[in-house]
Design a protein around this motif. Structure first.
Motif, short mmCIF file in Angstrom:
data_model
loop_
_atom_site.label_atom_id
_atom_site.label_comp_id
_atom_site.label_asym_id
_atom_site.label_seq_id
_atom_site.Cartn_x
_atom_site.Cartn_y
_atom_site.Cartn_z
N MET A 70 0.95 -1.12 -0.02
CA MET A 70 0.06 0.04 0.07
C MET A 70 0.86 1.19 -0.05
SD MET A 70 -3.01 -1.09 -0.39
CE MET A 70 -4.08 0.43 0.13
N LYS A 71 1.89 1.28 0.82
CA LYS A 71 2.69 2.49 0.72
C LYS A 71 3.34 2.59 -0.57
CE LYS A 71 3.84 2.44 5.74
NZ LYS A 71 4.85 2.29 6.85
N ARG B 163 2.32 1.65 -3.53
CA ARG B 163 1.09 2.05 -4.45
C ARG B 163 0.82 3.66 -4.16
NH1 ARG B 163 -3.03 -2.39 -6.33
NH2 ARG B 163 -1.64 -3.84 -6.60
N GLU B 164 0.67 3.98 -2.72
CA GLU B 164 0.52 5.33 -2.42
C GLU B 164 1.75 6.11 -3.25
OE1 GLU B 164 0.01 8.23 1.54
OE2 GLU B 164 0.38 5.98 1.67
N ALA C 43 1.29 6.61 -6.52
CA ALA C 43 0.25 7.39 -7.10
C ALA C 43 0.58 8.79 -6.82
CB ALA C 43 -0.94 7.08 -6.12
N MET C 44 1.30 9.20 -5.56
CA MET C 44 1.85 10.26 -5.64
C MET C 44 2.97 10.94 -6.53
SD MET C 44 0.49 11.61 -2.76
CE MET C 44 1.16 12.96 -1.99
#
Length: 160
Positions: free
Chosen positions: A97-98, A100-101, A104-105
Protein backbone atom coordinates in the motif's frame (compact mmCIF):
# COMPACT_ATOMS: atom_id res chain seq x y z
CA UNK A 1 -27.95 -106.91 66.68
CA UNK A 2 -24.61 -108.46 65.73
CA UNK A 3 -26.50 -111.62 65.03
CA UNK A 4 -28.71 -110.29 62.29
CA UNK A 5 -27.71 -111.20 58.79
CA UNK A 6 -28.48 -107.79 57.47
CA UNK A 7 -25.95 -106.30 59.83
CA UNK A 8 -23.18 -108.61 58.63
CA UNK A 9 -24.19 -108.06 55.03
CA UNK A 10 -23.96 -104.31 55.58
CA UNK A 11 -20.54 -104.65 57.28
CA UNK A 12 -19.32 -106.92 54.50
CA UNK A 13 -20.65 -104.47 51.93
CA UNK A 14 -18.77 -101.55 53.52
CA UNK A 15 -15.58 -103.61 53.79
CA UNK A 16 -15.99 -104.59 50.14
CA UNK A 17 -16.53 -100.98 49.19
CA UNK A 18 -13.49 -99.94 51.19
CA UNK A 19 -11.20 -102.46 49.47
CA UNK A 20 -12.83 -102.05 46.09
CA UNK A 21 -12.56 -98.26 46.02
CA UNK A 22 -9.18 -97.95 47.74
CA UNK A 23 -7.20 -98.29 44.50
CA UNK A 24 -9.91 -96.27 42.80
CA UNK A 25 -9.64 -93.62 45.50
CA UNK A 26 -5.91 -93.25 44.80
CA UNK A 27 -6.66 -92.97 41.10
CA UNK A 28 -9.52 -90.57 41.84
CA UNK A 29 -7.25 -88.53 44.14
CA UNK A 30 -4.51 -88.52 41.49
CA UNK A 31 -7.06 -87.50 38.86
CA UNK A 32 -8.39 -84.73 41.08
CA UNK A 33 -4.81 -83.60 41.83
CA UNK A 34 -4.07 -83.56 38.09
CA UNK A 35 -7.28 -81.63 37.50
CA UNK A 36 -6.35 -79.19 40.30
CA UNK A 37 -2.86 -78.75 38.78
CA UNK A 38 -4.40 -78.18 35.36
CA UNK A 39 -6.83 -75.62 36.80
CA UNK A 40 -3.96 -73.95 38.69
CA UNK A 41 -1.92 -73.77 35.46
CA UNK A 42 -4.91 -72.35 33.60
CA UNK A 43 -5.38 -69.77 36.36
CA UNK A 44 -1.68 -68.84 36.19
CA UNK A 45 -1.94 -68.62 32.39
CA UNK A 46 -5.08 -66.50 32.75
CA UNK A 47 -3.28 -64.27 35.26
CA UNK A 48 -0.29 -63.94 32.91
CA UNK A 49 -2.60 -63.15 29.98
CA UNK A 50 -4.42 -60.61 32.14
CA UNK A 51 -1.12 -58.93 33.05
CA UNK A 52 -0.08 -58.94 29.37
CA UNK A 53 -3.44 -57.43 28.43
CA UNK A 54 -3.05 -54.76 31.11
CA UNK A 55 0.48 -53.99 29.90
CA UNK A 56 -0.77 -53.79 26.31
CA UNK A 57 -3.67 -51.56 27.38
CA UNK A 58 -1.27 -49.31 29.29
CA UNK A 59 0.98 -49.17 26.23
CA UNK A 60 -1.92 -48.21 23.97
CA UNK A 61 -3.13 -45.62 26.45
CA UNK A 62 0.40 -44.17 26.60
CA UNK A 63 0.54 -44.12 22.79
CA UNK A 64 -2.87 -42.44 22.68
CA UNK A 65 -1.72 -39.78 25.16
CA UNK A 66 1.46 -39.28 23.13
CA UNK A 67 -0.58 -39.02 19.92
CA UNK A 68 -2.94 -36.50 21.54
CA UNK A 69 0.00 -34.46 22.80
CA UNK A 70 1.61 -34.58 19.37
CA UNK A 71 -1.68 -33.51 17.78
CA UNK A 72 -1.92 -30.62 20.25
CA UNK A 73 1.67 -29.65 19.46
CA UNK A 74 0.92 -29.76 15.74
CA UNK A 75 -2.18 -27.61 16.23
CA UNK A 76 -0.23 -25.12 18.36
CA UNK A 77 2.52 -24.98 15.74
CA UNK A 78 -0.05 -24.49 12.98
CA UNK A 79 -1.65 -21.63 14.94
CA UNK A 80 1.76 -20.01 15.46
CA UNK A 81 2.57 -20.44 11.78
CA UNK A 82 -0.82 -18.99 10.79
CA UNK A 83 -0.26 -15.99 13.07
CA UNK A 84 3.24 -15.50 11.64
CA UNK A 85 1.86 -15.72 8.10
CA UNK A 86 -0.93 -13.29 8.99
CA UNK A 87 1.58 -10.79 10.38
CA UNK A 88 3.81 -11.29 7.34
CA UNK A 89 0.85 -10.80 4.99
CA UNK A 90 -0.19 -7.67 6.90
CA UNK A 91 3.35 -6.29 6.64
CA UNK A 92 3.45 -7.13 2.91
CA UNK A 93 0.07 -5.49 2.40
CA UNK A 94 1.21 -2.41 4.30
CA UNK A 95 4.42 -2.11 2.28
CA UNK A 96 2.48 -2.72 -0.94
CA UNK A 97 0.00 0.00 0.00
CA UNK A 98 2.86 2.39 0.78
CA UNK A 99 4.49 1.60 -2.60
CA UNK A 100 1.19 2.17 -4.41
CA UNK A 101 0.63 5.38 -2.49
CA UNK A 102 4.14 6.56 -3.44
CA UNK A 103 3.50 5.60 -7.08
CA UNK A 104 0.19 7.47 -7.01
CA UNK A 105 1.90 10.50 -5.47
CA UNK A 106 4.59 10.34 -8.18
CA UNK A 107 1.93 10.15 -10.90
CA UNK A 108 0.09 13.08 -9.33
CA UNK A 109 3.32 15.08 -9.16
CA UNK A 110 4.09 14.23 -12.81
CA UNK A 111 0.55 15.20 -13.83
CA UNK A 112 0.87 18.48 -11.90
CA UNK A 113 4.25 19.20 -13.52
CA UNK A 114 2.86 18.37 -16.96
CA UNK A 115 -0.21 20.54 -16.35
CA UNK A 116 2.01 23.39 -15.12
CA UNK A 117 4.24 22.99 -18.18
CA UNK A 118 1.19 23.07 -20.47
CA UNK A 119 -0.13 26.18 -18.70
CA UNK A 120 3.27 27.86 -19.08
CA UNK A 121 3.45 26.83 -22.73
CA UNK A 122 -0.07 28.14 -23.39
CA UNK A 123 0.77 31.34 -21.51
CA UNK A 124 3.92 31.84 -23.60
CA UNK A 125 2.00 31.08 -26.81
CA UNK A 126 -0.73 33.55 -25.84
CA UNK A 127 1.85 36.16 -24.85
CA UNK A 128 3.69 35.68 -28.14
CA UNK A 129 0.45 35.88 -30.10
CA UNK A 130 -0.69 38.96 -28.18
CA UNK A 131 2.75 40.58 -28.59
CA UNK A 132 2.71 39.78 -32.28
CA UNK A 133 -0.71 41.35 -32.65
CA UNK A 134 0.28 44.41 -30.65
CA UNK A 135 3.50 44.79 -32.59
CA UNK A 136 1.68 44.33 -35.88
CA UNK A 137 -0.93 46.89 -34.92
CA UNK A 138 1.45 49.47 -33.44
CA UNK A 139 4.54 49.14 -35.60
CA UNK A 140 5.05 50.78 -38.94
CA UNK A 141 6.98 49.37 -41.92
CA UNK A 142 10.25 51.22 -41.18
CA UNK A 143 10.47 49.87 -37.65
CA UNK A 144 9.59 46.41 -38.91
CA UNK A 145 12.39 46.50 -41.49
CA UNK A 146 14.85 47.64 -38.83
CA UNK A 147 13.88 44.75 -36.51
CA UNK A 148 14.20 42.21 -39.35
CA UNK A 149 17.68 43.53 -40.23
CA UNK A 150 18.76 43.34 -36.55
CA UNK A 151 17.46 39.74 -36.29
CA UNK A 152 19.33 38.74 -39.44
CA UNK A 153 22.54 40.30 -38.09
CA UNK A 154 22.15 38.35 -34.76
CA UNK A 155 21.41 35.07 -36.55
CA UNK A 156 25.02 33.78 -36.86
CA UNK A 157 25.64 34.50 -33.16
CA UNK A 158 22.41 32.71 -32.06
CA UNK A 159 23.01 29.62 -34.18
CA UNK A 160 26.22 28.61 -32.45
Amino acid sequence: MFQAAEFWVAVAFFIFLFFAFRPGAKALTAMLDDRADKIRQELEEAQRLREDAQATLASYQRRQRDALKEAEDIIAHAREEAERLRLHAAADLDSSMKRREAQAMDKIAQAEALALQEVKSLTVDLAIAASGRLIAENMDAAQSAKLVDAAIADLPRNLH
